[in-house]
Design an enzyme around this catalytic site. Structure first.
Site, PDB file in Angstrom:
ATOM      1  N   ASP A 123       5.893  19.656   7.393  1.00  0.00           N
ATOM      2  CA  ASP A 123       7.291  21.287   7.303  1.00  0.00           C
ATOM      3  C   ASP A 123       8.244  21.381   6.131  1.00  0.00           C
ATOM      4  OD1 ASP A 123       7.812  19.310   9.626  1.00  0.00           O
ATOM      5  OD2 ASP A 123       9.130  20.688   9.723  1.00  0.00           O
ATOM      6  N   LYS A 157       0.858  -1.759  -0.090  1.00  0.00           N
ATOM      7  CA  LYS A 157       0.417  -0.204  -0.450  1.00  0.00           C
ATOM      8  C   LYS A 157       1.086   1.732   0.519  1.00  0.00           C
ATOM      9  CE  LYS A 157      -1.533   1.743   4.106  1.00  0.00           C
ATOM     10  NZ  LYS A 157      -1.250   3.162   4.741  1.00  0.00           N
ATOM     11  N   ASN A 158       2.057   0.755   0.818  1.00  0.00           N
ATOM     12  CA  ASN A 158       2.562   2.105   1.108  1.00  0.00           C
ATOM     13  C   ASN A 158       3.479   2.885  -0.120  1.00  0.00           C
ATOM     14  OD1 ASN A 158       1.431   2.534   3.102  1.00  0.00           O
ATOM     15  ND2 ASN A 158       3.211   2.561   5.009  1.00  0.00           N
ATOM     16  N   ASP A 196       5.609   0.690  11.735  1.00  0.00           N
ATOM     17  CA  ASP A 196       4.433   0.146  11.570  1.00  0.00           C
ATOM     18  C   ASP A 196       4.125  -1.116  12.039  1.00  0.00           C
ATOM     19  OD1 ASP A 196       3.710   2.072   9.598  1.00  0.00           O
ATOM     20  OD2 ASP A 196       5.220   1.351   8.497  1.00  0.00           O
ATOM     21  N   CYS A 215      -3.327   8.244   9.135  1.00  0.00           N
ATOM     22  CA  CYS A 215      -3.794   7.051  11.161  1.00  0.00           C
ATOM     23  C   CYS A 215      -3.644   8.569  11.933  1.00  0.00           C
ATOM     24  CB  CYS A 215      -2.725   6.467  10.662  1.00  0.00           C
ATOM     25  SG  CYS A 215      -3.729   5.004  10.086  1.00  0.00           S
ATOM     26  N   ARG A 225      -7.811  -0.863   4.811  1.00  0.00           N
ATOM     27  CA  ARG A 225      -7.757   0.758   4.664  1.00  0.00           C
ATOM     28  C   ARG A 225      -6.203  -0.429   4.241  1.00  0.00           C
ATOM     29  NH1 ARG A 225      -6.023   4.512   8.262  1.00  0.00           N
ATOM     30  NH2 ARG A 225      -5.131   5.598   6.365  1.00  0.00           N
ATOM     31  N   ARG A 258       1.158  14.597  12.230  1.00  0.00           N
ATOM     32  CA  ARG A 258       1.821  14.605  10.982  1.00  0.00           C
ATOM     33  C   ARG A 258       2.312  15.909  10.333  1.00  0.00           C
ATOM     34  NH1 ARG A 258      -0.864   8.406   8.816  1.00  0.00           N
ATOM     35  NH2 ARG A 258       1.383   8.484   7.915  1.00  0.00           N
TER      36      ARG A 258
HETATM   37  N1  EPU Z   1       8.146  14.798   9.915  1.00  0.00           N
HETATM   38  C1  EPU Z   1       7.836  15.982  10.237  1.00  0.00           C
HETATM   39  N2  EPU Z   1       7.099  16.831   9.066  1.00  0.00           N
HETATM   40  C2  EPU Z   1       7.670  16.436   7.741  1.00  0.00           C
HETATM   41  C3  EPU Z   1       7.254  15.374   7.592  1.00  0.00           C
HETATM   42  C4  EPU Z   1       7.291  14.445   8.223  1.00  0.00           C
HETATM   43  O1  EPU Z   1       8.668  16.645  11.602  1.00  0.00           O
HETATM   44  O2  EPU Z   1       7.468  16.964   7.205  1.00  0.00           O
HETATM   45  C5  EPU Z   1       7.593  13.523  10.962  1.00  0.00           C
HETATM   46  C6  EPU Z   1       6.508  13.385  11.238  1.00  0.00           C
HETATM   47  O3  EPU Z   1       5.484  14.068  12.234  1.00  0.00           O
HETATM   48  C7  EPU Z   1       6.883  11.703  12.087  1.00  0.00           C
HETATM   49  C8  EPU Z   1       8.125  11.248  11.448  1.00  0.00           C
HETATM   50  O4  EPU Z   1       8.742  12.129  10.324  1.00  0.00           O
HETATM   51  O5  EPU Z   1       7.137  11.974  13.217  1.00  0.00           O
HETATM   52  C9  EPU Z   1       7.696  10.337  10.305  1.00  0.00           C
HETATM   53  O6  EPU Z   1       6.826  10.508   9.077  1.00  0.00           O
HETATM   54  P1  EPU Z   1       7.238  10.075   8.189  1.00  0.00           P
HETATM   55  O7  EPU Z   1       7.121  11.826   6.553  1.00  0.00           O
HETATM   56  O8  EPU Z   1       8.597   9.653   7.919  1.00  0.00           O
HETATM   57  O9  EPU Z   1       5.682   9.559   7.247  1.00  0.00           O
HETATM   58  P2  EPU Z   1       4.711   9.615   6.750  1.00  0.00           P
HETATM   59  O10 EPU Z   1       5.108   9.464   4.672  1.00  0.00           O
HETATM   60  O11 EPU Z   1       3.785  10.330   7.255  1.00  0.00           O
HETATM   61  C10 EPU Z   1       4.315   6.848   5.912  1.00  0.00           C
HETATM   62  C11 EPU Z   1       3.875   5.494   6.264  1.00  0.00           C
HETATM   63  C12 EPU Z   1       3.412   5.726   7.608  1.00  0.00           C
HETATM   64  C13 EPU Z   1       4.898   4.927   8.078  1.00  0.00           C
HETATM   65  C14 EPU Z   1       5.537   6.354   7.858  1.00  0.00           C
HETATM   66  C15 EPU Z   1       7.340   5.926   9.123  1.00  0.00           C
HETATM   67  C16 EPU Z   1       2.679   6.063   3.753  1.00  0.00           C
HETATM   68  C17 EPU Z   1       1.579   6.562   3.571  1.00  0.00           C
HETATM   69  N3  EPU Z   1       2.276   6.174   5.241  1.00  0.00           N
HETATM   70  O12 EPU Z   1       3.955   7.705   6.572  1.00  0.00           O
HETATM   71  O13 EPU Z   1       2.274   3.939   6.767  1.00  0.00           O
HETATM   72  O14 EPU Z   1       4.720   5.119   9.182  1.00  0.00           O
HETATM   73  O15 EPU Z   1       5.985   6.788   7.034  1.00  0.00           O
HETATM   74  O16 EPU Z   1       7.379   4.771   7.909  1.00  0.00           O
HETATM   75  O17 EPU Z   1       3.251   5.920   3.192  1.00  0.00           O
HETATM   76  C18 EPU Z   1       0.804   2.598   8.024  1.00  0.00           C
HETATM   77  O18 EPU Z   1       0.840   1.966   6.608  1.00  0.00           O
HETATM   78  O19 EPU Z   1       0.214   2.607   8.905  1.00  0.00           O
HETATM   79  C19 EPU Z   1       1.534   4.086   8.279  1.00  0.00           C
HETATM   80  C20 EPU Z   1       1.050   5.013   9.218  1.00  0.00           C
END
Ligand code: EPU
Length: 440
Positions: free
Chosen positions: A124, A22-23, A305, A116, A397, A121
């Site tokens: 920035d 999915k991701n 995850d 989620c 999801r 999330r």
């Molecule tokens: N973060 C920042 N600034 C940003 C973006 C992220 O500070 O601009 C912080 C977040 O607040 C968090 C950390 O960085 O504390 C990690 O966030 P990241 O951006 O890496 O995660 P994401 O892209 O929002 C994806 C997956 C998540 C998975 C995370 C970490 C997707 C759709 N989601 O989220 O998957 O947990 O990477 O590997 O790809 C799931 O599948 O259940 C899921 C939540």
């Protein structure tokens, strides 16, 4: 509103086929908007988040068709549009459409993305990256507006922390930008590499994906492609734990341990037997599960995850385990339900201290997010008695046909459909099913 009903205790045995990640497909769908030619995506999981992203891509003006785990898309009629708030709010990946659409339009308007509820999330790093590429981003009447009147230009971008989403976003935004983009402190997750491989298969020039330094040389145009999505490592891990919590023996087809090394090492240390061969991954377990220490980290560390997913196993291990969650600041949504199911868990800041009990017990619990929901299913498979899980939408999801898959390996699990008109649940179709209500 649907429920899952599980009567625990069956030993799971058999084969499960793992579908695509999915991701990985979510950012790849956003990236597919970069070419006007036909894109064919194979091994796509039929899960709710993908269906929402498919609809969003369609709303952007692309033709898109999804059948038999394959998506066909052609983005030659894109139009400026305001994406429906309800859909944008459901998935975090909706925000990636901004970087793709800025390559077609000078202005993009989108509401706040969702996903989620597992803590902050933040966006920035996405905004910093897009701004460096030349976009002007501001908030107006609750919407995020991104403008790039002079197009996007290559830039040096250094992230404060590696972000999977922000790395995806800049890969998408920069491959048609003018000049070279360098991402420092990029995420190394396999889903980042899959997006880069997909974009390169369309003619992009991306080097270094999978390392902390990625170089993207902007190209004039991207072509169509046929691409197959990598296996879902989180689903693989989930079904590995399903074998472990039921003292079962499961073969996972179409998957491997390539991106699961850290997770598999932990399981092996806790005396779960794991064998990788040409067929996939075999998992077998007994009732002797050793406790362990887990610290979630960015790839290749222990993935956040898989933290909720491994908790039910630690809840029945022989002794005290600790989990420190380092990536998201509120990712213990599963613990509330596990406590109701008889687990012995204390939370101290970002650490969960888990004392193994003999066996969990059935209860009525709620899936508060996707992986928390998966954790409750795993707990239910182990539990004595009947577990009822509310809010199954969360599980849908990210897990395709989870009920059929688990039934196929011997689980006693059913879905009860909520009839919104009658405001009642339809009883499970299975004729052998014993009403759980009396058992609760
Ligand atoms: N973060 C920042 N600034 C940003 C973006 C992220 O500070 O601009 C912080 C977040 O607040 C968090 C950390 O960085 O504390 C990690 O966030 P990241 O951006 O890496 O995660 P994401 O892209 O929002 C994806 C997956 C998540 C998975 C995370 C970490 C997707 C759709 N989601 O989220 O998957 O947990 O990477 O590997 O790809 C799931 O599948 O259940 C899921 C939540």
């Amino acid at each position: 509103m649907d429920q899952l009903i599980i009567e625990g205790g069956n030993r799971l045995e058999g084969t499960i086929e793992i579908k695509g990640a999915k991701n990985a497909i979510l950012p790849i769908l956003a990236g597919s908007l970069l070419t006007t030619e036909k894109v064919i995506l194979n091994n796509v999981p039929v899960v709710k988040d993908v269906l929402i992203m498919k609809e969003l891509v369609h709303k952007c003006g692309a033709k898109i068709n999804f059948e038999n785990n394959t998506i066909y898309t052609k983005s030659n009629g894109l139009k400026e549009t305001v994406l429906p708030v309800t859909m944008v709010k459901k998935i975090s990946s909706s925000f990636l459409l901004v970087g793709a659409l800025l390559n077609h339009f000078s202005k993009v308007k989108i509401s706040w993305p969702g996903g989620c509820s597992i803590g902050n999330r933040k966006l920035d790093s996405h905004i910093k990256g897009l701004t460096a590429l030349g976009a002007n981003i501001y908030i107006e009447n609750g919407y995020i507006i991104a403008e790039a009147n002079k197009g996007l230009n290559g830039a040096d971008i250094s992230f404060k922390i590696p972000s999977v989403g922000a790395t995806h976003h800049i890969l998408i935004a920069a491959c048609l930008a003018d000049g070279e983009t360098i991402i420092k402190n990029a995420s190394k997750e396999p889903e980042v590499v899959d997006l880069a491989n997909f974009l390169n298969s369309m003619g992009a020039d991306i080097k270094g994906a999978g390392t902390a330094l990625i170089r993207i040389n902007g190209v004039e145009k991207l072509d169509g492609t046929t691409y197959s999505i990598i296996p879902d490592r989180i689903n693989t891990a989930t079904y590995m734990i399903a074998a472990a919590v039921t003292e079962g023996n499961i073969q996972l087809k179409n998957s491997n341990l390539k991106f699961l090394k850290n997770f598999a090492d932990k399981l092996r240390k806790s005396e779960v037997e794991i064998i990788e061969n040409d067929e996939g991954v075999g998992v077998a377990a007994t009732d002797k599960i050793q406790p362990m220490e887990i610290i979630t980290e960015v790839y290749p560390g222990f993935p956040t995850d898989m933290q909720p997913v491994i908790t039910p196993l630690l809840a029945i291990a022989d002794g005290e385990s600790n989990i420190r969650e380092n990536i998201f600041n509120s990712r213990f949504n599963h613990i509330q339900g596990l406590l109701k199911m008889g687990a012995d868990i204390k939370i101290d800041g970002n650490t969960a201290i888990i004392n193994g009990v003999d066996r969990l017990k059935g209860s009525q619990v709620t899936a508060l997010d996707l992986r928390a929901g998966a954790a409750l299913v795993l707990a239910g498979l182990n539990a004595r008695g009947v577990t009822v899980i509310d809010n199954v939408y969360q599980i849908d999801r990210g897990y395709e046909t989870i009920v059929d898959i688990l039934k196929g390996v011997g689980a006693n699990i059913e879905r009860r459909f909520f009839d919104a008109n009658k405001k009642t649940f339809n009883p499970p179709k299975c004729t052998t099913w014993r009403s759980p209500v009396s058992a609760l």
